[in-house]
Design a protein around this motif. Structure first.
Motif, PDB file in Angstrom:
ATOM      1  N   GLY A  47      88.850  60.210  11.917  1.00  0.00           N
ATOM      2  CA  GLY A  47      88.510  58.869  12.382  1.00  0.00           C
ATOM      3  C   GLY A  47      87.354  58.877  13.356  1.00  0.00           C
ATOM      4  N   LEU A  48      87.312  59.881  14.236  1.00  0.00           N
ATOM      5  CA  LEU A  48      86.212  59.955  15.200  1.00  0.00           C
ATOM      6  C   LEU A  48      84.893  60.302  14.543  1.00  0.00           C
ATOM      7  CD1 LEU A  48      87.888  61.752  18.234  1.00  0.00           C
ATOM      8  CD2 LEU A  48      87.139  59.382  18.094  1.00  0.00           C
ATOM      9  N   GLY A  49      84.932  60.965  13.392  1.00  0.00           N
ATOM     10  CA  GLY A  49      83.692  61.263  12.692  1.00  0.00           C
ATOM     11  C   GLY A  49      82.993  60.022  12.180  1.00  0.00           C
ATOM     12  N   GLU A  50      83.734  58.934  11.982  1.00  0.00           N
ATOM     13  CA  GLU A  50      83.139  57.692  11.499  1.00  0.00           C
ATOM     14  C   GLU A  50      82.835  56.709  12.621  1.00  0.00           C
ATOM     15  OE1 GLU A  50      85.951  56.220   8.763  1.00  0.00           O
ATOM     16  OE2 GLU A  50      85.733  57.885   7.344  1.00  0.00           O
ATOM     17  N   VAL A  51      83.102  57.061  13.870  1.00  0.00           N
ATOM     18  CA  VAL A  51      82.863  56.168  15.001  1.00  0.00           C
ATOM     19  C   VAL A  51      81.502  56.492  15.615  1.00  0.00           C
ATOM     20  CG1 VAL A  51      83.673  55.493  17.281  1.00  0.00           C
ATOM     21  CG2 VAL A  51      85.304  55.871  15.448  1.00  0.00           C
ATOM     22  N   ALA A  52      80.756  55.445  15.922  1.00  0.00           N
ATOM     23  CA  ALA A  52      79.437  55.641  16.534  1.00  0.00           C
ATOM     24  C   ALA A  52      79.608  56.003  17.999  1.00  0.00           C
ATOM     25  CB  ALA A  52      78.606  54.370  16.396  1.00  0.00           C
ATOM     26  N   THR A  53      79.050  57.122  18.383  1.00  0.00           N
ATOM     27  CA  THR A  53      79.143  57.555  19.768  1.00  0.00           C
ATOM     28  C   THR A  53      77.975  57.008  20.574  1.00  0.00           C
ATOM     29  OG1 THR A  53      77.942  59.577  19.259  1.00  0.00           O
ATOM     30  CG2 THR A  53      80.339  59.655  19.052  1.00  0.00           C
ATOM     31  N   ARG A  54      78.035  57.172  21.886  1.00  0.00           N
ATOM     32  CA  ARG A  54      76.987  56.655  22.763  1.00  0.00           C
ATOM     33  C   ARG A  54      75.657  57.369  22.536  1.00  0.00           C
ATOM     34  NH1 ARG A  54      78.153  57.356  28.994  1.00  0.00           N
ATOM     35  NH2 ARG A  54      77.930  59.516  28.318  1.00  0.00           N
ATOM     36  N   ASP A  55      75.695  58.674  22.362  1.00  0.00           N
ATOM     37  CA  ASP A  55      74.456  59.422  22.127  1.00  0.00           C
ATOM     38  C   ASP A  55      73.811  59.019  20.813  1.00  0.00           C
ATOM     39  OD1 ASP A  55      74.895  60.726  24.498  1.00  0.00           O
ATOM     40  OD2 ASP A  55      75.940  62.425  23.555  1.00  0.00           O
ATOM     41  N   TRP A  56      74.642  58.802  19.796  1.00  0.00           N
ATOM     42  CA  TRP A  56      74.074  58.413  18.501  1.00  0.00           C
ATOM     43  C   TRP A  56      73.409  57.031  18.603  1.00  0.00           C
ATOM     44  CZ3 TRP A  56      75.135  54.442  15.018  1.00  0.00           C
ATOM     45  CH2 TRP A  56      74.553  54.578  13.777  1.00  0.00           C
ATOM     46  N   ILE A  57      74.075  56.096  19.288  1.00  0.00           N
ATOM     47  CA  ILE A  57      73.488  54.758  19.445  1.00  0.00           C
ATOM     48  C   ILE A  57      72.186  54.841  20.256  1.00  0.00           C
ATOM     49  CG2 ILE A  57      73.845  52.492  20.478  1.00  0.00           C
ATOM     50  CD1 ILE A  57      76.793  52.767  19.798  1.00  0.00           C
ATOM     51  N   ARG A  58      72.173  55.666  21.298  1.00  0.00           N
ATOM     52  CA  ARG A  58      70.972  55.804  22.121  1.00  0.00           C
ATOM     53  C   ARG A  58      69.819  56.370  21.301  1.00  0.00           C
ATOM     54  NH1 ARG A  58      72.111  59.023  27.378  1.00  0.00           N
ATOM     55  NH2 ARG A  58      73.282  57.106  27.777  1.00  0.00           N
ATOM     56  N   SER A  59      70.106  57.395  20.510  1.00  0.00           N
ATOM     57  CA  SER A  59      69.032  57.969  19.681  1.00  0.00           C
ATOM     58  C   SER A  59      68.539  56.970  18.637  1.00  0.00           C
ATOM     59  CB  SER A  59      69.538  59.243  19.004  1.00  0.00           C
ATOM     60  OG  SER A  59      70.597  58.938  18.118  1.00  0.00           O
ATOM     61  N   GLU A  60      69.445  56.183  18.076  1.00  0.00           N
ATOM     62  CA  GLU A  60      69.011  55.180  17.096  1.00  0.00           C
ATOM     63  C   GLU A  60      68.139  54.118  17.757  1.00  0.00           C
ATOM     64  OE1 GLU A  60      69.443  54.933  13.788  1.00  0.00           O
ATOM     65  OE2 GLU A  60      70.306  56.948  13.809  1.00  0.00           O
ATOM     66  N   LEU A  61      68.534  53.687  18.965  1.00  0.00           N
ATOM     67  CA  LEU A  61      67.716  52.692  19.669  1.00  0.00           C
ATOM     68  C   LEU A  61      66.341  53.251  20.037  1.00  0.00           C
ATOM     69  CD1 LEU A  61      70.350  50.985  21.999  1.00  0.00           C
ATOM     70  CD2 LEU A  61      69.220  49.995  20.000  1.00  0.00           C
ATOM     71  N   GLN A  62      66.286  54.497  20.442  1.00  0.00           N
ATOM     72  CA  GLN A  62      65.003  55.103  20.770  1.00  0.00           C
ATOM     73  C   GLN A  62      64.109  55.197  19.535  1.00  0.00           C
ATOM     74  OE1 GLN A  62      65.911  58.824  22.606  1.00  0.00           O
ATOM     75  NE2 GLN A  62      66.473  57.896  24.598  1.00  0.00           N
ATOM     76  N   ASP A  63      64.696  55.567  18.405  1.00  0.00           N
ATOM     77  CA  ASP A  63      63.911  55.608  17.171  1.00  0.00           C
ATOM     78  C   ASP A  63      63.410  54.218  16.791  1.00  0.00           C
ATOM     79  OD1 ASP A  63      64.368  58.305  17.077  1.00  0.00           O
ATOM     80  OD2 ASP A  63      66.050  58.162  15.652  1.00  0.00           O
ATOM     81  N   LEU A  64      64.265  53.206  16.988  1.00  0.00           N
ATOM     82  CA  LEU A  64      63.860  51.846  16.659  1.00  0.00           C
ATOM     83  C   LEU A  64      62.724  51.361  17.571  1.00  0.00           C
ATOM     84  CD1 LEU A  64      64.356  49.307  14.955  1.00  0.00           C
ATOM     85  CD2 LEU A  64      66.123  48.655  16.605  1.00  0.00           C
ATOM     86  N   ILE A  65      62.809  51.656  18.854  1.00  0.00           N
ATOM     87  CA  ILE A  65      61.751  51.272  19.797  1.00  0.00           C
ATOM     88  C   ILE A  65      60.448  51.970  19.439  1.00  0.00           C
ATOM     89  CG2 ILE A  65      61.020  51.486  22.202  1.00  0.00           C
ATOM     90  CD1 ILE A  65      63.947  51.054  22.968  1.00  0.00           C
ATOM     91  N   LYS A  66      60.526  53.243  19.102  1.00  0.00           N
ATOM     92  CA  LYS A  66      59.312  53.965  18.733  1.00  0.00           C
ATOM     93  C   LYS A  66      58.703  53.393  17.458  1.00  0.00           C
ATOM     94  CE  LYS A  66      59.537  58.304  19.355  1.00  0.00           C
ATOM     95  NZ  LYS A  66      59.892  59.747  19.179  1.00  0.00           N
ATOM     96  N   GLU A  67      59.552  53.036  16.521  1.00  0.00           N
ATOM     97  CA  GLU A  67      59.033  52.461  15.275  1.00  0.00           C
ATOM     98  C   GLU A  67      58.379  51.110  15.519  1.00  0.00           C
ATOM     99  OE1 GLU A  67      60.738  51.179  10.858  1.00  0.00           O
ATOM    100  OE2 GLU A  67      62.041  52.147  12.343  1.00  0.00           O
ATOM    101  N   LEU A  68      58.986  50.277  16.370  1.00  0.00           N
ATOM    102  CA  LEU A  68      58.390  48.971  16.677  1.00  0.00           C
ATOM    103  C   LEU A  68      57.091  49.122  17.446  1.00  0.00           C
ATOM    104  CD1 LEU A  68      61.571  46.921  17.622  1.00  0.00           C
ATOM    105  CD2 LEU A  68      60.202  46.719  15.548  1.00  0.00           C
ATOM    106  N   ASP A  69      57.053  50.109  18.346  1.00  0.00           N
ATOM    107  CA  ASP A  69      55.809  50.338  19.086  1.00  0.00           C
ATOM    108  C   ASP A  69      54.681  50.786  18.162  1.00  0.00           C
ATOM    109  OD1 ASP A  69      56.884  49.561  21.463  1.00  0.00           O
ATOM    110  OD2 ASP A  69      57.389  51.590  22.145  1.00  0.00           O
TER     111      ASP A  69
END
Length: 201
Positions: A151-173
């Motif tokens: 079950g925890l393998g399918e849950v989004a962790t804080r580090d994963w969300i942070r890395s996704e947001l950083q990738d999204l910000i870099k892509e928008l920039d």
């Protein structure tokens, strides 16, 4: 009528029913004690006594006391005057006493060993059941931990969300063009400079 009922009740025995047959024994009351010709004893108390005797026979204290008694017995029957001796030389009475002691000691020791074997059997059975329960509990906890990991393998962790947001910000920039001052506009429209855009001119 009342007098006839009283007379009928007096003629009927206490253990008989109206049909004349004796009542069955009641299960909620203890049975009366039967008279026995042989004496009765408590097996548990006798077993505890036999264990105490067997435990004492297996100690060094008993061997020391028996040796002292035998030496005193032999010395007394050799050194004292003849009319005071109660067991002369081949010491038949001493031999009889030791044989009687051995004949009683062997069954008492066997009885104590049988009681110990029964206790060991009960303890082994309890240990086996306890081990079975422990194994079942361990298997259940193992399955629960595996389910939690899945079950925890399918849950989004804080580090994963942070890395996704950083990738999204870099892509928008990267998608925004550089403005006239050599600066890149912000990600959100609020971060852009006020006024008309360069593209609107």
């Amino acid at each position: 009528m009342a007098a006839e009922r009283e007379s009928t009740r007096e003629r009927t025995p206490a253990g008989a029913t109206a049909s004349g047959r004796p009542r069955a024994a009641r299960l909620d009351q203890p049975r009366p004690a039967r008279r026995r010709l042989l004496p009765t004893w408590d097996p548990d108390a006798f077993g505890r006594l036999s264990e105490r005797i067997a435990r004492f026979l297996g100690t060094g204290r008993f061997i020391v006391w028996m040796t002292v008694v035998i030496i005193l017995w032999v010395v007394w029957n050799i050194t004292v005057p003849r009319h005071l001796r109660f067991d002369q030389y081949p010491f038949i009475f001493l031999t009889l006493a030791l044989s009687l002691q051995a004949s009683y000691a062997a069954p008492l020791i066997l009885l104590a060993q049988n009681r110990q074997d029964d206790r060991d059997r009960v303890n082994l059975e309890q240990d086996r059941k306890q081990n079975e329960r422990s194994i079942a509990d361990t298997e259940y906890l193992t399955r629960e931990i595996a389910a939690l990991r899945t079950g925890l393998g399918e849950v989004a962790t804080r580090d994963w969300i942070r890395s996704e947001l950083q990738d999204l910000i870099k892509e928008l920039d990267d998608r925004h063009a550089v403005d006239g001052h050599g600066r890149r506009p912000g990600v959100f429209p609020a971060d852009r400079p006020h006024g008309r855009d360069m593209d609107d001119r």
